[in-house]
Design a protein around this motif. Structure first.
Motif, PDB file in Angstrom:
ATOM      1  N   ILE A   1      35.050  -4.269  17.773  1.00 50.02           N
ATOM      2  CA  ILE A   1      36.250  -4.903  18.355  1.00 50.02           C
ATOM      3  C   ILE A   1      37.105  -3.880  18.675  1.00 50.02           C
ATOM      4  O   ILE A   1      37.755  -3.770  19.991  1.00 50.02           O
ATOM      5  N   ILE A   2      37.082  -2.748  18.268  1.00 50.19           N
ATOM      6  CA  ILE A   2      38.152  -1.675  18.818  1.00 50.19           C
ATOM      7  C   ILE A   2      37.573  -1.402  20.201  1.00 50.19           C
ATOM      8  O   ILE A   2      38.381  -1.006  21.076  1.00 50.19           O
ATOM      9  N   GLU A   3      36.275  -1.135  20.455  1.00 51.03           N
ATOM     10  CA  GLU A   3      35.622  -0.666  21.580  1.00 51.03           C
ATOM     11  C   GLU A   3      35.938  -1.818  22.643  1.00 51.03           C
ATOM     12  O   GLU A   3      36.285  -1.894  23.915  1.00 51.03           O
ATOM     13  N   ALA A   4      35.904  -3.080  22.384  1.00 49.92           N
ATOM     14  CA  ALA A   4      36.072  -4.394  23.171  1.00 49.92           C
ATOM     15  C   ALA A   4      37.559  -4.202  23.643  1.00 49.92           C
ATOM     16  O   ALA A   4      37.901  -4.414  25.021  1.00 49.92           O
ATOM     17  N   ILE A   5      38.672  -3.924  22.717  1.00 45.19           N
ATOM     18  CA  ILE A   5      39.907  -3.598  23.178  1.00 45.19           C
ATOM     19  C   ILE A   5      39.999  -2.593  24.248  1.00 45.19           C
ATOM     20  O   ILE A   5      40.898  -2.756  25.198  1.00 45.19           O
ATOM     21  N   LYS A   6      39.426  -1.555  24.013  1.00 42.75           N
ATOM     22  CA  LYS A   6      39.314  -0.557  24.837  1.00 42.75           C
ATOM     23  C   LYS A   6      39.025  -0.806  26.273  1.00 42.75           C
ATOM     24  O   LYS A   6      39.352  -0.402  27.297  1.00 42.75           O
ATOM     25  N   GLN A   7      37.946  -1.687  26.354  1.00 46.27           N
ATOM     26  CA  GLN A   7      37.375  -1.999  27.827  1.00 46.27           C
ATOM     27  C   GLN A   7      38.219  -3.048  28.406  1.00 46.27           C
ATOM     28  O   GLN A   7      38.126  -3.018  29.545  1.00 46.27           O
ATOM     29  N   CYS A   8      38.573  -3.951  27.593  1.00 46.65           N
ATOM     30  CA  CYS A   8      39.138  -5.058  28.047  1.00 46.65           C
ATOM     31  C   CYS A   8      40.649  -5.715  27.901  1.00 46.65           C
ATOM     32  O   CYS A   8      41.193  -6.085  28.689  1.00 46.65           O
ATOM     33  N   GLY A   9      41.152  -4.650  27.115  1.00 46.42           N
ATOM     34  CA  GLY A   9      42.537  -4.731  26.989  1.00 46.42           C
ATOM     35  C   GLY A   9      43.109  -5.668  25.709  1.00 46.42           C
ATOM     36  O   GLY A   9      42.313  -6.736  25.418  1.00 46.42           O
ATOM     37  N   LYS A  10      44.165  -5.467  25.030  1.00 47.45           N
ATOM     38  CA  LYS A  10      44.474  -6.473  23.886  1.00 47.45           C
ATOM     39  C   LYS A  10      44.595  -7.702  24.208  1.00 47.45           C
ATOM     40  O   LYS A  10      44.260  -8.959  23.591  1.00 47.45           O
ATOM     41  N   ASP A  11      45.025  -8.116  25.671  1.00 45.14           N
ATOM     42  CA  ASP A  11      45.324  -9.617  25.530  1.00 45.14           C
ATOM     43  C   ASP A  11      43.840 -10.440  25.904  1.00 45.14           C
ATOM     44  O   ASP A  11      44.046 -11.525  26.200  1.00 45.14           O
TER      45      ASP A  11
ATOM     46  N   TYR B   1      28.090   0.444  18.316  1.00 44.31           N
ATOM     47  CA  TYR B   1      29.380   0.764  18.574  1.00 44.31           C
ATOM     48  C   TYR B   1      30.056   1.807  17.477  1.00 44.31           C
ATOM     49  O   TYR B   1      29.936   1.231  16.398  1.00 44.31           O
ATOM     50  N   VAL B   2      30.669   2.835  17.766  1.00 52.92           N
ATOM     51  CA  VAL B   2      31.362   4.009  16.722  1.00 52.92           C
ATOM     52  C   VAL B   2      32.627   3.999  17.025  1.00 52.92           C
ATOM     53  O   VAL B   2      33.018   4.127  18.009  1.00 52.92           O
ATOM     54  N   VAL B   3      33.405   4.514  16.050  1.00 54.04           N
ATOM     55  CA  VAL B   3      34.663   5.179  15.998  1.00 54.04           C
ATOM     56  C   VAL B   3      34.778   6.440  16.884  1.00 54.04           C
ATOM     57  O   VAL B   3      33.514   7.196  16.587  1.00 54.04           O
ATOM     58  N   THR B   4      35.577   6.671  17.707  1.00 56.13           N
ATOM     59  CA  THR B   4      35.355   7.953  18.628  1.00 56.13           C
ATOM     60  C   THR B   4      36.207   9.027  18.450  1.00 56.13           C
ATOM     61  O   THR B   4      36.140  10.122  18.665  1.00 56.13           O
ATOM     62  N   ASN B   5      37.244   8.827  17.388  1.00 59.10           N
ATOM     63  CA  ASN B   5      38.206   9.729  16.995  1.00 59.10           C
ATOM     64  C   ASN B   5      38.968   9.459  15.822  1.00 59.10           C
ATOM     65  O   ASN B   5      38.630   8.125  15.055  1.00 59.10           O
ATOM     66  N   ASP B   6      39.932  10.381  15.212  1.00 60.22           N
ATOM     67  CA  ASP B   6      40.318  10.015  13.910  1.00 60.22           C
ATOM     68  C   ASP B   6      41.249   8.894  13.945  1.00 60.22           C
ATOM     69  O   ASP B   6      41.197   7.976  13.047  1.00 60.22           O
ATOM     70  N   LYS B   7      41.986   8.597  15.010  1.00 62.61           N
ATOM     71  CA  LYS B   7      42.833   7.316  15.134  1.00 62.61           C
ATOM     72  C   LYS B   7      41.988   5.927  14.874  1.00 62.61           C
ATOM     73  O   LYS B   7      42.266   5.404  13.909  1.00 62.61           O
ATOM     74  N   GLU B   8      40.720   5.921  15.485  1.00 61.02           N
ATOM     75  CA  GLU B   8      40.015   4.647  15.345  1.00 61.02           C
ATOM     76  C   GLU B   8      39.356   4.449  14.138  1.00 61.02           C
ATOM     77  O   GLU B   8      39.223   3.516  13.533  1.00 61.02           O
ATOM     78  N   TYR B   9      39.095   5.763  13.575  1.00 54.53           N
ATOM     79  CA  TYR B   9      38.467   5.924  12.167  1.00 54.53           C
ATOM     80  C   TYR B   9      39.431   5.379  11.235  1.00 54.53           C
ATOM     81  O   TYR B   9      39.261   4.352  10.401  1.00 54.53           O
ATOM     82  N   ASN B  10      40.792   5.656  11.239  1.00 59.18           N
ATOM     83  CA  ASN B  10      41.733   5.199  10.328  1.00 59.18           C
ATOM     84  C   ASN B  10      42.045   3.827  10.660  1.00 59.18           C
ATOM     85  O   ASN B  10      42.552   3.246   9.722  1.00 59.18           O
ATOM     86  N   GLN B  11      41.923   3.328  11.769  1.00 59.88           N
ATOM     87  CA  GLN B  11      42.226   1.855  11.945  1.00 59.88           C
ATOM     88  C   GLN B  11      41.246   1.071  11.213  1.00 59.88           C
ATOM     89  O   GLN B  11      41.774  -0.238  10.649  1.00 59.88           O
TER      90      GLN B  11
END
Length: 267
Positions: free
Chosen positions: A64-74, A210-220
């Protein structure tokens, strides 16, 4: 004296080599953390169809986090298929006086709080039980919603549970809805949540991680998991998600990459 010097030089050389190995390992770990295996791009819009509250995090948090990065929250949506009120936790006597709707509401508080952490907009959360207002699961409505997304948005990746590799019968039925529409040519791009225990049963070219790529995503993702663990009687929070699926949450949180695996059929 010469032997002593050779010993000293040998020790220094060994320490230098150990230091170099540590640097290489650290660098490799950081690089690995930034990459998923066979990760592929989503379409312009992505719709996730978790069967129950907590499935979206357990099997798709990093995706889901990767999808938002690629496509945007909207352009990223989450459709909750079941009301979740049948979970075994509610067999406890303290819930005996609650209506099915009240049980659903307790679960949805956890669900919405978790989705907020990973970036899903509230307006992009669709709870099928709130649409047709009947108890249980909503597979017919799930099909209608998927077709509406395909018609209205036109370029969509639909992600459901796996219709064959899953140990939960409702998960398999969830996946069969999307798989049937795909087989009929009504959906163009579909993927399926794949539990880690089934990953080895699937060829590498048919799965994406799909994996978290930084501390922010990990904490999300970690904070989303905590929403299912939170117990606060005054706030009517009872840790229902974690109580019902604690082994899955524990397994996910032991993974430093918080990996999501998606299964993809041949095109």
């Amino acid at each position: 004296m010469i032997k002593k010097n050779k010993l000293i030089y040998g020790i220094i050389f060994l320490l230098m080599m150990l230091g170099l190995m540590c640097v290489l390992i650290k660098g490799s770990t950081k690089e690995d953390l930034n990459k998923g295996e066979n990760q592929r791009n989503f379409k312009d819009n992505v719709v996730f169809y978790p069967q129950h509250q907590d499935d979206e995090i357990l099997w798709g948090g990093s995706a889901i986090i990767e999808a938002i990065k690629q496509c945007g929250k909207d352009n990223v949506y989450v459709v909750l298929v079941s009301d979740g009120s049948g979970v075994n936790v509610f067999n406890n006597y303290k819930y005996k006086d609650l209506t099915r709707k009240q049980k659903e509401e307790l679960r949805n508080v956890e669900f919405k709080a978790a989705l907020k952490h990973i970036g899903i907009k509230e307006k992009n959360i669709i709870i099928l039980a709130d649409i047709d207002n009947h108890e249980g699961t909503h597979f017919d409505l799930m099909q209608t919603v998927a077709l509406n997304f395909e018609k209205q948005l036109g370029n969509v990746t639909h992600i459901s549970h796996c219709y064959k590799l899953d140990n939960h019968s409702m998960h398999r039925q969830n996946g069969k809805v999307i798989h049937k529409l795909y087989e009929e040519g009504k959906l163009k791009d579909v993927m399926y949540f794949l539990k880690p225990k089934y990953a080895e049963k699937v060829d590498s070219n048919k799965k994406a991680t799909y994996v978290v790529t930084n501390d922010k995503e990990y904490n999300q993702v970690k904070n989303a998991c905590k929403e299912y663990q939170l117990k606060d009687n005054q706030e009517h929070r009872y840790g229902i998600g974690y109580t019902s699926a604690h082994s899955y949450f524990d397994e996910l949180l032991l993974d430093p990459k918080l990996t999501s695996i998606l299964y993809e059929e041949d095109k």
